[in-house]
Design a protein around this motif. Sequence first.
Motif, PDB file in Angstrom:
ATOM      1  N   VAL A  42       0.835  -1.195   0.000  1.00  0.00           N
ATOM      2  CA  VAL A  42       0.000   0.000   0.000  1.00  0.00           C
ATOM      3  C   VAL A  42       0.872   1.249   0.000  1.00  0.00           C
ATOM      4  O   VAL A  42       0.599   2.209  -0.709  1.00  0.00           O
ATOM      5  N   ILE A  43       1.913   1.242   0.827  1.00  0.00           N
ATOM      6  CA  ILE A  43       2.901   2.316   0.837  1.00  0.00           C
ATOM      7  C   ILE A  43       4.264   1.683   0.572  1.00  0.00           C
ATOM      8  O   ILE A  43       4.705   0.827   1.333  1.00  0.00           O
ATOM      9  N   PRO A  44       4.956   2.067  -0.494  1.00  0.00           N
ATOM     10  CA  PRO A  44       6.240   1.448  -0.812  1.00  0.00           C
ATOM     11  C   PRO A  44       7.361   2.006   0.050  1.00  0.00           C
ATOM     12  O   PRO A  44       7.270   3.108   0.590  1.00  0.00           O
ATOM     13  N   LYS A  45       8.448   1.245   0.153  1.00  0.00           N
ATOM     14  CA  LYS A  45       9.572   1.659   0.981  1.00  0.00           C
ATOM     15  C   LYS A  45      10.240   2.938   0.498  1.00  0.00           C
ATOM     16  O   LYS A  45      10.912   3.612   1.265  1.00  0.00           O
ATOM     17  N   ASP A  46      10.073   3.266  -0.775  1.00  0.00           N
ATOM     18  CA  ASP A  46      10.708   4.477  -1.306  1.00  0.00           C
ATOM     19  C   ASP A  46       9.744   5.660  -1.335  1.00  0.00           C
ATOM     20  O   ASP A  46       9.946   6.622  -2.065  1.00  0.00           O
ATOM     21  N   SER A  47       8.683   5.624  -0.508  1.00  0.00           N
ATOM     22  CA  SER A  47       7.647   6.657  -0.569  1.00  0.00           C
ATOM     23  C   SER A  47       8.172   8.047  -0.229  1.00  0.00           C
ATOM     24  O   SER A  47       7.633   9.049  -0.700  1.00  0.00           O
ATOM     25  N   PHE A  48       9.238   8.142   0.579  1.00  0.00           N
ATOM     26  CA  PHE A  48       9.751   9.466   0.927  1.00  0.00           C
ATOM     27  C   PHE A  48      10.465  10.111  -0.256  1.00  0.00           C
ATOM     28  O   PHE A  48      10.701  11.324  -0.252  1.00  0.00           O
ATOM     29  N   GLY A  49      10.813   9.314  -1.267  1.00  0.00           N
ATOM     30  CA  GLY A  49      11.415   9.877  -2.468  1.00  0.00           C
ATOM     31  C   GLY A  49      10.426  10.672  -3.297  1.00  0.00           C
ATOM     32  O   GLY A  49      10.825  11.501  -4.121  1.00  0.00           O
ATOM     33  N   ALA A  50       9.135  10.411  -3.122  1.00  0.00           N
ATOM     34  CA  ALA A  50       8.062  11.175  -3.779  1.00  0.00           C
ATOM     35  C   ALA A  50       7.053  11.530  -2.698  1.00  0.00           C
ATOM     36  O   ALA A  50       5.902  11.115  -2.718  1.00  0.00           O
ATOM     37  N   PHE A  51       7.501  12.319  -1.741  1.00  0.00           N
ATOM     38  CA  PHE A  51       6.749  12.562  -0.512  1.00  0.00           C
ATOM     39  C   PHE A  51       5.321  13.020  -0.777  1.00  0.00           C
ATOM     40  O   PHE A  51       4.363  12.485  -0.226  1.00  0.00           O
ATOM     41  N   ASP A  52       5.150  14.012  -1.634  1.00  0.00           N
ATOM     42  CA  ASP A  52       3.824  14.596  -1.838  1.00  0.00           C
ATOM     43  C   ASP A  52       2.875  13.655  -2.574  1.00  0.00           C
ATOM     44  O   ASP A  52       1.658  13.875  -2.571  1.00  0.00           O
TER      45      ASP A  52
END
Length: 245
Positions: A42-52
């Motif tokens: 649901v939320i990928p581990k690299d989600s902070f790379g595309a925060f918005d």
Amino acid sequence: MRGLPLFASALPLAGIATAYPRVDGPGAAGVQFSSRAAGKTVIPKDSFGAFDTHWSHNYPWGTDHNGGARMNPSKVSTSNNILTLTASPASGEPPPPTAGSTGGGYDLEADFKAPVAKGTWPAFWLTAVKGWPPEIDVAEWKGTGKISFNTFNTSSQVAAHDVTYPSPENWHTIRAQIRTASATDVWVKFFMDGGEITTQYGKNYVNSAFYLIIDLQMEGSSGSPGPSAGTTFQIRNVQVTDYNP
């Protein structure tokens, strides 16, 4: 028996030192959990790379909660898929605005560098979209040198488990498994650095929608005074996996 809807629709908000995911729809409903490999991210581990794309600023209800913090996007930074929340002392701020069997479920996992000094209150937690409780504190640090794992059934019926938080300057991995235990209830199993810590039970959690929040508050339940200098809380590799068929 229905599965456990985790997220309600998120409205675009402005502002933070907290975040919750933008997920369309109330979440899947279902029953059987077959294997970890069958889960849907649901939320990928690299989600902070595309925060918005994956996260919003502020709490779902606004800029303030019940500790000494006002959310501000200037206090949020991301680099190399690491989220850093910074809390700095401020004065003259205006007052806050008024305002188990195995079944379907979710896994939540992330790595943390969390401050544990008196007056610091970082957390990674779930709270109900409508009403309160339910609430699950997947990880909470309240200025004691310990980490807390908590599940609220009412304001007075709380399963709370504290253990020493080793080497806070190092990364630690926290994971929670949330599974339906009956038509109305769930069990929550907490892990730190791969080791199982405790299991707790939530009554009437099934079919509730939750916000997932990452925040760094100060003082409040973590004691007073808070640090006299800026304090950071770092998070990486946040992943939420859906096991509802």
